[in-house]
Design a protein around this motif. Structure first.
Motif, PDB file in Angstrom:
ATOM      1  N   ARG A  10       0.644  -1.287   0.568  1.00  0.00           N
ATOM      2  CA  ARG A  10      -0.011   0.071   0.350  1.00  0.00           C
ATOM      3  C   ARG A  10       1.005   1.272   0.159  1.00  0.00           C
ATOM      4  O   ARG A  10       1.457   1.475   0.857  1.00  0.00           O
ATOM      5  CB  ARG A  10      -1.030  -0.245   1.715  1.00  0.00           C
ATOM      6  N   ILE A  11       1.004   1.814  -0.941  1.00  0.00           N
ATOM      7  CA  ILE A  11       1.343   3.331  -0.967  1.00  0.00           C
ATOM      8  C   ILE A  11       0.518   4.209  -0.723  1.00  0.00           C
ATOM      9  O   ILE A  11      -0.545   5.128  -2.128  1.00  0.00           O
ATOM     10  CB  ILE A  11       2.442   3.744  -2.219  1.00  0.00           C
ATOM     11  N   PRO A  12       0.446   4.855   0.623  1.00  0.00           N
ATOM     12  CA  PRO A  12      -0.580   5.983   0.498  1.00  0.00           C
ATOM     13  C   PRO A  12       0.068   7.374  -0.174  1.00  0.00           C
ATOM     14  O   PRO A  12       1.330   8.110   0.391  1.00  0.00           O
ATOM     15  CB  PRO A  12      -0.730   6.262   2.289  1.00  0.00           C
ATOM     16  N   VAL A  13      -0.883   7.952  -0.978  1.00  0.00           N
ATOM     17  CA  VAL A  13      -0.021   9.127  -1.228  1.00  0.00           C
ATOM     18  C   VAL A  13      -0.179  11.115  -0.428  1.00  0.00           C
ATOM     19  O   VAL A  13      -1.077  10.687  -0.240  1.00  0.00           O
ATOM     20  CB  VAL A  13      -0.866   9.706  -3.483  1.00  0.00           C
ATOM     21  N   GLY A  14       1.260  10.868  -0.743  1.00  0.00           N
ATOM     22  CA  GLY A  14       0.996  11.666   0.833  1.00  0.00           C
ATOM     23  C   GLY A  14       1.439  11.586   1.475  1.00  0.00           C
ATOM     24  O   GLY A  14       1.705  12.831   2.460  1.00  0.00           O
ATOM     25  N   ARG A  15       1.684  10.654   1.714  1.00  0.00           N
ATOM     26  CA  ARG A  15       2.939   9.979   3.216  1.00  0.00           C
ATOM     27  C   ARG A  15       3.607   9.180   2.689  1.00  0.00           C
ATOM     28  O   ARG A  15       3.798   8.316   2.072  1.00  0.00           O
ATOM     29  CB  ARG A  15       1.328   9.041   3.993  1.00  0.00           C
ATOM     30  N   THR A  16       5.087  10.024   3.699  1.00  0.00           N
ATOM     31  CA  THR A  16       6.151   8.395   3.742  1.00  0.00           C
ATOM     32  C   THR A  16       6.341   7.401   4.680  1.00  0.00           C
ATOM     33  O   THR A  16       7.568   7.202   4.282  1.00  0.00           O
ATOM     34  CB  THR A  16       7.312  10.000   3.052  1.00  0.00           C
ATOM     35  N   GLY A  17       5.898   7.732   5.376  1.00  0.00           N
ATOM     36  CA  GLY A  17       6.861   6.760   6.909  1.00  0.00           C
ATOM     37  C   GLY A  17       7.616   8.149   7.453  1.00  0.00           C
ATOM     38  O   GLY A  17       8.474   8.178   8.555  1.00  0.00           O
ATOM     39  N   THR A 202     -23.391 -18.699  -5.464  1.00  0.00           N
ATOM     40  CA  THR A 202     -23.759 -17.612  -6.993  1.00  0.00           C
ATOM     41  C   THR A 202     -22.541 -18.007  -8.129  1.00  0.00           C
ATOM     42  O   THR A 202     -22.675 -17.339  -9.080  1.00  0.00           O
ATOM     43  CB  THR A 202     -23.050 -16.331  -6.982  1.00  0.00           C
ATOM     44  N   GLY A 203     -22.397 -18.620  -7.476  1.00  0.00           N
ATOM     45  CA  GLY A 203     -21.318 -19.629  -8.712  1.00  0.00           C
ATOM     46  C   GLY A 203     -19.824 -18.677  -8.881  1.00  0.00           C
ATOM     47  O   GLY A 203     -19.663 -19.286  -9.889  1.00  0.00           O
ATOM     48  N   ARG A 204     -19.804 -18.183  -8.215  1.00  0.00           N
ATOM     49  CA  ARG A 204     -18.344 -17.415  -8.285  1.00  0.00           C
ATOM     50  C   ARG A 204     -17.416 -18.068  -7.543  1.00  0.00           C
ATOM     51  O   ARG A 204     -17.762 -19.219  -5.988  1.00  0.00           O
ATOM     52  CB  ARG A 204     -18.370 -15.451  -7.426  1.00  0.00           C
ATOM     53  N   GLU A 205     -16.096 -17.889  -7.678  1.00  0.00           N
ATOM     54  CA  GLU A 205     -14.715 -18.098  -6.795  1.00  0.00           C
ATOM     55  C   GLU A 205     -13.948 -16.363  -6.330  1.00  0.00           C
ATOM     56  O   GLU A 205     -14.035 -15.547  -7.538  1.00  0.00           O
ATOM     57  CB  GLU A 205     -13.616 -18.760  -7.688  1.00  0.00           C
ATOM     58  N   VAL A 206     -14.323 -16.485  -5.217  1.00  0.00           N
ATOM     59  CA  VAL A 206     -13.256 -14.819  -4.867  1.00  0.00           C
ATOM     60  C   VAL A 206     -12.090 -15.446  -3.514  1.00  0.00           C
ATOM     61  O   VAL A 206     -12.793 -16.660  -2.896  1.00  0.00           O
ATOM     62  CB  VAL A 206     -14.316 -14.489  -4.149  1.00  0.00           C
ATOM     63  N   GLY A 207     -11.441 -14.285  -3.793  1.00  0.00           N
ATOM     64  CA  GLY A 207      -9.708 -14.260  -3.299  1.00  0.00           C
ATOM     65  C   GLY A 207      -9.771 -13.595  -2.668  1.00  0.00           C
ATOM     66  O   GLY A 207     -10.484 -13.377  -1.499  1.00  0.00           O
ATOM     67  N   PHE A 208      -8.992 -14.595  -1.416  1.00  0.00           N
ATOM     68  CA  PHE A 208      -9.032 -13.502   0.164  1.00  0.00           C
ATOM     69  C   PHE A 208      -7.829 -12.882   0.482  1.00  0.00           C
ATOM     70  O   PHE A 208      -6.699 -13.667   0.660  1.00  0.00           O
ATOM     71  CB  PHE A 208      -9.357 -14.891   1.543  1.00  0.00           C
ATOM     72  N   ALA A 209      -7.197 -12.091   1.019  1.00  0.00           N
ATOM     73  CA  ALA A 209      -6.506 -11.077   0.722  1.00  0.00           C
ATOM     74  C   ALA A 209      -6.635 -10.880   2.139  1.00  0.00           C
ATOM     75  O   ALA A 209      -7.726  -9.998   3.105  1.00  0.00           O
ATOM     76  CB  ALA A 209      -6.526  -9.848  -0.387  1.00  0.00           C
ATOM     77  N   VAL A 210      -5.312  -9.883   2.969  1.00  0.00           N
ATOM     78  CA  VAL A 210      -5.299  -9.874   4.103  1.00  0.00           C
ATOM     79  C   VAL A 210      -4.225  -8.107   4.169  1.00  0.00           C
ATOM     80  O   VAL A 210      -2.912  -9.232   3.603  1.00  0.00           O
ATOM     81  CB  VAL A 210      -4.806 -10.749   5.126  1.00  0.00           C
ATOM     82  N   SER A 211      -4.397  -7.295   4.750  1.00  0.00           N
ATOM     83  CA  SER A 211      -3.378  -6.563   5.428  1.00  0.00           C
ATOM     84  C   SER A 211      -3.240  -6.774   6.657  1.00  0.00           C
ATOM     85  O   SER A 211      -3.161  -7.027   7.733  1.00  0.00           O
ATOM     86  CB  SER A 211      -4.185  -5.057   5.605  1.00  0.00           C
ATOM     87  N   VAL A 212      -1.505  -6.655   6.114  1.00  0.00           N
ATOM     88  CA  VAL A 212      -0.811  -6.613   7.640  1.00  0.00           C
ATOM     89  C   VAL A 212       0.667  -5.147   7.373  1.00  0.00           C
ATOM     90  O   VAL A 212       1.228  -5.428   6.857  1.00  0.00           O
ATOM     91  CB  VAL A 212       0.510  -8.250   7.270  1.00  0.00           C
ATOM     92  N   ASP A 240       1.878  -2.768   4.481  1.00  0.00           N
ATOM     93  CA  ASP A 240       1.301  -1.710   4.579  1.00  0.00           C
ATOM     94  C   ASP A 240       3.268  -1.202   5.590  1.00  0.00           C
ATOM     95  O   ASP A 240       3.012  -2.321   7.132  1.00  0.00           O
ATOM     96  CB  ASP A 240       0.290  -1.810   5.938  1.00  0.00           C
ATOM     97  N   LEU A 241       4.362  -0.852   4.945  1.00  0.00           N
ATOM     98  CA  LEU A 241       5.323  -0.738   5.870  1.00  0.00           C
ATOM     99  C   LEU A 241       5.044   0.822   6.435  1.00  0.00           C
ATOM    100  O   LEU A 241       5.010   1.396   5.369  1.00  0.00           O
ATOM    101  CB  LEU A 241       6.267  -1.095   4.880  1.00  0.00           C
ATOM    102  N   ALA A 242       6.294   0.369   7.185  1.00  0.00           N
ATOM    103  CA  ALA A 242       6.571   2.352   8.013  1.00  0.00           C
ATOM    104  C   ALA A 242       6.623   2.827   7.517  1.00  0.00           C
ATOM    105  O   ALA A 242       7.148   4.667   7.150  1.00  0.00           O
ATOM    106  CB  ALA A 242       7.376   1.960   9.448  1.00  0.00           C
ATOM    107  N   ASP A 243       8.232   3.041   6.074  1.00  0.00           N
ATOM    108  CA  ASP A 243       8.916   3.503   5.811  1.00  0.00           C
ATOM    109  C   ASP A 243       9.307   2.885   4.287  1.00  0.00           C
ATOM    110  O   ASP A 243      10.221   1.882   3.952  1.00  0.00           O
ATOM    111  CB  ASP A 243       9.824   3.934   6.428  1.00  0.00           C
ATOM    112  N   PRO A 244       8.494   2.622   3.424  1.00  0.00           N
ATOM    113  CA  PRO A 244       8.770   1.838   1.638  1.00  0.00           C
ATOM    114  C   PRO A 244       9.554   2.315   1.284  1.00  0.00           C
ATOM    115  O   PRO A 244      10.122   1.238   0.606  1.00  0.00           O
ATOM    116  CB  PRO A 244       7.167   2.018   1.342  1.00  0.00           C
TER     117      PRO A 244
END
Length: 272
Positions: A10-17, A202-212, A240-244
């Motif tokens: 995740r790269i928040p535009v406007g935040r740099t760490g 509903t006949g669909r497949e959905v992937g599971f993702a997690v924010s860490v 989510d890295l403190a200082d990407p």
């Protein structure tokens, strides 16, 4: 055989760490930094970049990030209150065609008792992306005989993110991924089972993702935790890295190889 775990950042535009950049005064600097991080993530082999900022998509920022990469997918935050679905569908189709299918959206609605607005939005967008006639007579959006003016070669992925109760159900009905904001590895199997059950209806497949939120002082421990996510049923981890700028190269060079080694070891044990 279980597919290798995918990674995003995740790269928040406007935040740099570092100190917060003011979006109004320093927006160009923030976007330039986001481009650098996107290019770095692309070179280092990550699969997704989630563009941050608020949930109102900046089309200029998204195109800038797409232009900074050659392989990974740029995921743009979308507020259903900020965009009309037909306009978003047209922009997304153009972005997908220009980038070779590397555009996706992170659909956000909010912790409402129901998410009819988001579901109607997604139905119209997906219908226009898949190239058919769209007829939605909803409470919030209406489309009668609407047809796409631009069609993507491949429909962009729709991520539904959020920890509120309706988010997983919304993802099961309309998304390609459900992104949970911080589930622990031990919580994932139950979340995945519930998601799979609703999507199958509903006949669909959905992937599971997690924010860490990841701190990289101990690469072996981080790798073991990430592999546990994969074994529990997650297909994508968004970091989510403190200082990407500092942490991303460390993650790619020290953590990812350990993850792949552990995945290969598990595969060999399973084959035997």
């Amino acid at each position: 055989m279980t597919a290798p775990l995918l990674f995003g950042i995740r790269i928040p535009v406007g935040r740099t760490g570092r100190p917060q950049l003011s979006p109004s005064v320093h927006r160009d600097a923030a976007v330039a930094q986001a481009r650098r991080l996107t290019a770095l993530a692309d070179i280092l082999g990550l699969d997704y970049v989630f563009s941050g900022g608020d949930a109102g998509l900046s089309s200029e920022t998204t195109l800038a990030l797409l232009g900074a990469a050659r392989r990974l997918t740029v995921v743009a935050p979308i507020s259903v209150a900020a965009w009309h679905p037909a306009l978003l569908a047209r922009f997304g189709a153009v972005a997908a065609r220009l980038s070779g299918g590397r555009f996706a959206i992170d659909l956000r609605s909010g912790p409402h008792p129901d998410d009819h607005r988001a579901e109607e939005f997604a139905r119209i967008v997906r219908g226009l992306w898949t190239g058919g006639r769209v007829d939605v007579d909803g409470e919030h959006f209406r489309a009668r005989g609407l047809r796409p003016s631009v069609r993507p070669d491949v429909a962009p992925e729709i991520v539904v993110s959020g920890g509120w109760r309706a988010a997983a159900s919304l993802a099961a009905r309309t998304g390609d991924w459900y992104l949970h904001p911080g589930a622990g590895p031990d919580e994932v199997p139950a979340q995945v089972a519930a998601l799979d059950g609703e999507a199958a209806g509903t006949g669909r497949e959905v992937g599971f993702a997690v924010s860490v939120a990841a701190t990289l002082e101990e690469p072996d421990a981080v790798a073991a935790r990430l592999v546990k996510y994969g074994r529990s049923g997650a297909g994508l981890v968004v970091l989510d890295l403190a200082d990407p700028e500092v942490d991303l190269p460390v993650f790619a060079r020290e953590v990812v190889p350990r993850v792949r080694e552990l995945e290969r070891a598990r595969t060999l044990v399973a084959v035997r």
